[in-house]
Design an enzyme around this catalytic site. Structure first.
Site, PDB file in Angstrom:
ATOM      1  N   GLU A   3      -5.965   2.667  -8.406  1.00  0.00           N
ATOM      2  CA  GLU A   3      -4.743   1.386  -7.984  1.00  0.00           C
ATOM      3  C   GLU A   3      -4.105   0.400  -8.675  1.00  0.00           C
ATOM      4  O   GLU A   3      -4.863  -0.180  -8.771  1.00  0.00           O
ATOM      5  CB  GLU A   3      -5.759   1.436  -6.269  1.00  0.00           C
TER       6      GLU A   3
ATOM      7  N   CYS B 218       0.606  -1.394   0.062  1.00  0.00           N
ATOM      8  CA  CYS B 218       0.548  -0.365  -0.141  1.00  0.00           C
ATOM      9  C   CYS B 218       0.886   1.110  -0.390  1.00  0.00           C
ATOM     10  O   CYS B 218       0.250   2.193  -0.485  1.00  0.00           O
ATOM     11  CB  CYS B 218      -1.170   0.260   0.890  1.00  0.00           C
TER      12      CYS B 218
HETATM   13  P1  NAD Z   1      -9.608  -6.555  -0.076  1.00  0.00           P
HETATM   14  O1  NAD Z   1     -10.819  -5.479   0.367  1.00  0.00           O
HETATM   15  O2  NAD Z   1      -9.813  -7.888  -1.347  1.00  0.00           O
HETATM   16  O3  NAD Z   1      -9.775  -7.522   1.435  1.00  0.00           O
HETATM   17  C1  NAD Z   1      -9.129  -7.276   2.572  1.00  0.00           C
HETATM   18  C2  NAD Z   1     -10.020  -8.341   3.455  1.00  0.00           C
HETATM   19  O4  NAD Z   1     -11.248  -7.690   3.079  1.00  0.00           O
HETATM   20  C3  NAD Z   1      -9.859  -9.567   3.553  1.00  0.00           C
HETATM   21  O5  NAD Z   1     -10.295 -10.282   4.436  1.00  0.00           O
HETATM   22  C4  NAD Z   1     -11.404 -10.050   2.540  1.00  0.00           C
HETATM   23  O6  NAD Z   1     -11.543 -11.831   2.563  1.00  0.00           O
HETATM   24  C5  NAD Z   1     -12.286  -9.298   2.656  1.00  0.00           C
HETATM   25  N1  NAD Z   1     -13.230  -9.231   1.625  1.00  0.00           N
HETATM   26  C6  NAD Z   1     -13.253  -9.587   0.054  1.00  0.00           C
HETATM   27  N2  NAD Z   1     -13.846  -8.691  -0.698  1.00  0.00           N
HETATM   28  C7  NAD Z   1     -15.269  -9.400   0.368  1.00  0.00           C
HETATM   29  C8  NAD Z   1     -16.695  -8.079   0.017  1.00  0.00           C
HETATM   30  N3  NAD Z   1     -17.378  -7.877  -0.837  1.00  0.00           N
HETATM   31  N4  NAD Z   1     -17.339  -8.320   1.469  1.00  0.00           N
HETATM   32  C9  NAD Z   1     -16.777  -7.825   2.449  1.00  0.00           C
HETATM   33  N5  NAD Z   1     -15.131  -8.566   3.357  1.00  0.00           N
HETATM   34  C10 NAD Z   1     -14.175  -8.723   1.874  1.00  0.00           C
HETATM   35  O7  NAD Z   1      -8.050  -6.446  -0.349  1.00  0.00           O
HETATM   36  P2  NAD Z   1      -7.256  -6.838  -0.393  1.00  0.00           P
HETATM   37  O8  NAD Z   1      -7.262  -7.571  -2.102  1.00  0.00           O
HETATM   38  O9  NAD Z   1      -7.286  -8.559   0.155  1.00  0.00           O
HETATM   39  O10 NAD Z   1      -5.697  -5.857  -0.433  1.00  0.00           O
HETATM   40  C11 NAD Z   1      -5.148  -5.315  -1.112  1.00  0.00           C
HETATM   41  C12 NAD Z   1      -5.646  -3.721  -0.828  1.00  0.00           C
HETATM   42  O11 NAD Z   1      -5.752  -3.497   0.387  1.00  0.00           O
HETATM   43  C13 NAD Z   1      -5.234  -3.076  -1.381  1.00  0.00           C
HETATM   44  O12 NAD Z   1      -6.073  -1.688  -1.844  1.00  0.00           O
HETATM   45  C14 NAD Z   1      -4.004  -2.197  -1.084  1.00  0.00           C
HETATM   46  O13 NAD Z   1      -3.584  -0.754  -0.754  1.00  0.00           O
HETATM   47  C15 NAD Z   1      -4.885  -2.026   0.681  1.00  0.00           C
HETATM   48  N6  NAD Z   1      -3.624  -2.337   1.911  1.00  0.00           N
HETATM   49  C16 NAD Z   1      -3.918  -0.969   2.416  1.00  0.00           C
HETATM   50  C17 NAD Z   1      -2.671  -0.854   3.531  1.00  0.00           C
HETATM   51  C18 NAD Z   1      -2.818   0.098   4.071  1.00  0.00           C
HETATM   52  O14 NAD Z   1      -2.600  -0.082   5.581  1.00  0.00           O
HETATM   53  N7  NAD Z   1      -3.460   1.335   4.143  1.00  0.00           N
HETATM   54  C19 NAD Z   1      -1.913  -1.525   3.341  1.00  0.00           C
HETATM   55  C20 NAD Z   1      -1.974  -2.879   3.560  1.00  0.00           C
HETATM   56  C21 NAD Z   1      -2.977  -3.576   1.249  1.00  0.00           C
END
Ligand code: NAD
Length: 515
Positions: free
Chosen positions: A400, A300
């Site tokens: 992104e 991120c």
């Molecule tokens: P994601 O949002 O797809 O998933 C994160 C969590 O949400 C997972 O545990 C997943 O099971 C759950 N999830 C997925 N779809 C869902 C839905 N429809 N309803 C409810 N829950 C759901 O994120 P990802 O792809 O695992 O991670 C990448 C993203 O995380 C990027 O956008 C990145 O920038 C962000 N990120 C941000 C930080 C920060 O500190 N700002 C740090 C790391 C990652």
């Protein structure tokens, strides 16, 4: 029989899978428990797309059992002395350090990053554990004599049952952004790791048991939306820590807070670097390439936009040459600089965004779309990619990308670079490369992003500070950040006690008490 991630699932340091028989289990009451679900999600090695294991869509009854376990554990855990809790966090810290290689191998297998990066992933989580060991000096409240014989004192008390929902890109660090602080402050935690790389969380849960945390203090459930919706709606869960995408995080913030919960949510980003022509070129170009392509851009805080200011644009050919040295490959190969993207869909989306830039008039100065390391025909590969002539209205700039893609934009002045950064809706990180303290100070003061780097390409603060992204990189007010002092505030609530012990009411002040 329970299969433990730590002992039975041996990560061999290669891609000799598949191990389709392996089923990730829930962790409830300090035991690994097989799910009775009929819905399973396959976990793939992103370098081969072989199935590594499968993860349950934990059933509603199993989710409820985890919450009951946490609720039952809470009264005794809250009343456990702070010294005892601290002793367990010390033990956990040592265990995480001792098991760094197992954790890192699990991350390489399920998430694909290089072993060195995976160890960094564990290290950054370990540092939160280490900081939490100082809880006895971090938790005290305040006391003030507010009038004669009257004083007010404040206590930081735990909330009860809390939950953390984690993303795929840091399978060890992000659960550890929450776990040490949540539990050392006296809460009981439900962890919902990413369904794409749950192994590190399972190892951490087992290490918690080894460290002596009582049954129910840490529980793990799995799955996707159903498990998350359960957490959002369960009235027993008082607070939610979420890290992930904007789409999901904004939904979680809205539904969680509507249900009266505290929610901290860190979301997406588009991090910019302003490169000034007075900077140390060698340092800057190498730092920029590392921050853009390391971990395949799936951080991120990855650097996704480079703004060359004035004559610094002339350094682009050298940056491109530098980037050609970065090789995508298996995380188990020590010569790989970056691993694959997490899923074929992520790869396709990344390729599509690169192609869209080309169609919209930008130049693909370094093209990683066809990079495929030998022997890995089925992995989700994208090599380092540099796109020049990017304009803010292009799709590649608006979204992104979350891949090893660096967009290059030009500005004539520092203020032009600052305006561009500030007009971006995200605010995770912004960096300046310069040797002028005055330029750096001007940038630092004017730029709106919450984490600023001066000649530091990924300015994530160590955990004695907090992770302070802002704007659209957090949901809601972003008032309570992850870890550091804010992390303790997030997981505790204040109680103030005002007492009056009148001197006049003291018995027998001048002569021995008759009692
Ligand atoms: P994601 O949002 O797809 O998933 C994160 C969590 O949400 C997972 O545990 C997943 O099971 C759950 N999830 C997925 N779809 C869902 C839905 N429809 N309803 C409810 N829950 C759901 O994120 P990802 O792809 O695992 O991670 C990448 C993203 O995380 C990027 O956008 C990145 O920038 C962000 N990120 C941000 C930080 C920060 O500190 N700002 C740090 C790391 C990652």
């Amino acid at each position: 029989m329970a299969q433990t991630h730590l002992l039975t699932l041996t990560y061999k340091g290669d891609h000799n899978k598949p191990d389709t028989a392996h089923e990730t289990q829930n962790f409830v009451d300090n035991e690994l428990v097989s799910s009775t679900t009929t819905k399973w999600i396959e976990v793939h090695d992103p370098a081969t797309n072989n199935v590594v294991s499968r993860v349950p869509e934990t059933t509603l009854d199993e989710c409820k059992a985890a919450v009951i376990s946490a609720q039952n554990a809470f009264p005794a855990w809250r009343d456990t002395s702070i010294m005892k809790r601290q002793e367990m966090i010390f033990k956990l810290t040592n265990l995480v350090r001792e098991n760094m290689d197992s954790l890192a191998l699990s991350i390489v297998t399920e998430q694909g990053k290089t072993f060195a990066d995976a160890k960094g992933d564990v290290l950054r989580g370990l540092q939160v554990c280490e900081t939490a060991c100082g809880i006895t000096t971090q938790l005290p409240g305040e006391v003030l004599e507010v009038a004669k014989d009257m004083e007010t004192r404040s206590y930081r008390l735990p909330l009860g049952v809390v939950a953390a929902i984690c993303p795929f890109n840091f399978p060890a660090m992000i659960p550890l952004w929450s776990l040490p602080i949540a539990i050392v402050t006296g809460n009981c935690l439900i962890l919902k790791p990413t369904e794409r790389a749950p192994g590190a969380t399972m190892i951490i849960a087992e290490l918690c048991k080894k460290a002596g945390f009582p049954s129910g203090v840490v529980n793990v459930i799995h799955g996707s939306k159903p498990a998350v919706d359960f957490i959002l709606d369960a009235p027993e869960i008082k607070a939610i820590s979420f890290v992930g995408s904007n789409k999901v995080g904004e939904y979680i913030y809205e539904r969680g807070t509507a249900n009266g919960k505290r929610v901290q949510a860190n979301l997406g980003a588009k991090n910019h670097a302003a490169l000034l022509p007075d900077s140390n070129k060698k340092h800057a170009l190498s730092a920029i390439a590392g921050a853009a392509f390391g971990a395949a851009g799936q951080r991120c805080m990855a650097l996704s936009v480079l703004i060359t200011v004035g004559k610094a644009r002339e350094w682009l050919p050298e940056l491109i040459e530098n980037a050609k040295g970065y090789q995508a490959g298996s995380g188990f190969n020590a010569r790989s600089d970056l691993g694959p993207l997490i899923t074929p869909q992520s790869r396709d989306r990344c390729v599509d965004l690169i192609t869209s830039a080309e169609k919209e008039g930008a130049t693909i100065a370094l093209d990683g779309r066809d990079q495929k390391p030998e022997g890995f025909p089925n992995g989700n590969w994208v090599g380092p990619t540099i796109i020049t002539g990017v304009k803010p209205e292009m799709r590649c700039y608006q979204e992104e990308i979350f891949g090893p893609v660096l967009l290059c934009v030009e500005a004539d002045t520092i203020n032009g670079a600052i305006d561009l950064i500030n007009s971006n809706e995200w605010g995770n990180g912004a960096v300046i490369f310069t040797q002028s303290g005055s330029s750096a100070t001007h940038f630092q003061k004017r730029v709106e992003s919450g984490q600023v780097g001066i000649n530091v390409p990924i300015p994530v603060p160590l955990p004695m500070f907090s992770f302070t992204g802002n704007k659209r990189s957090v949901a809601g007010t972003g008032m309570l950040n992850f870890y550091g002092k804010d992390g303790i505030r997030f997981y505790t609530q204040w109680k103030t006690v005002t007492s009056l012990w009148r001197t006049e009411d003291a018995t027998d002040l001048e002569k021995p008490t008759s009692m």
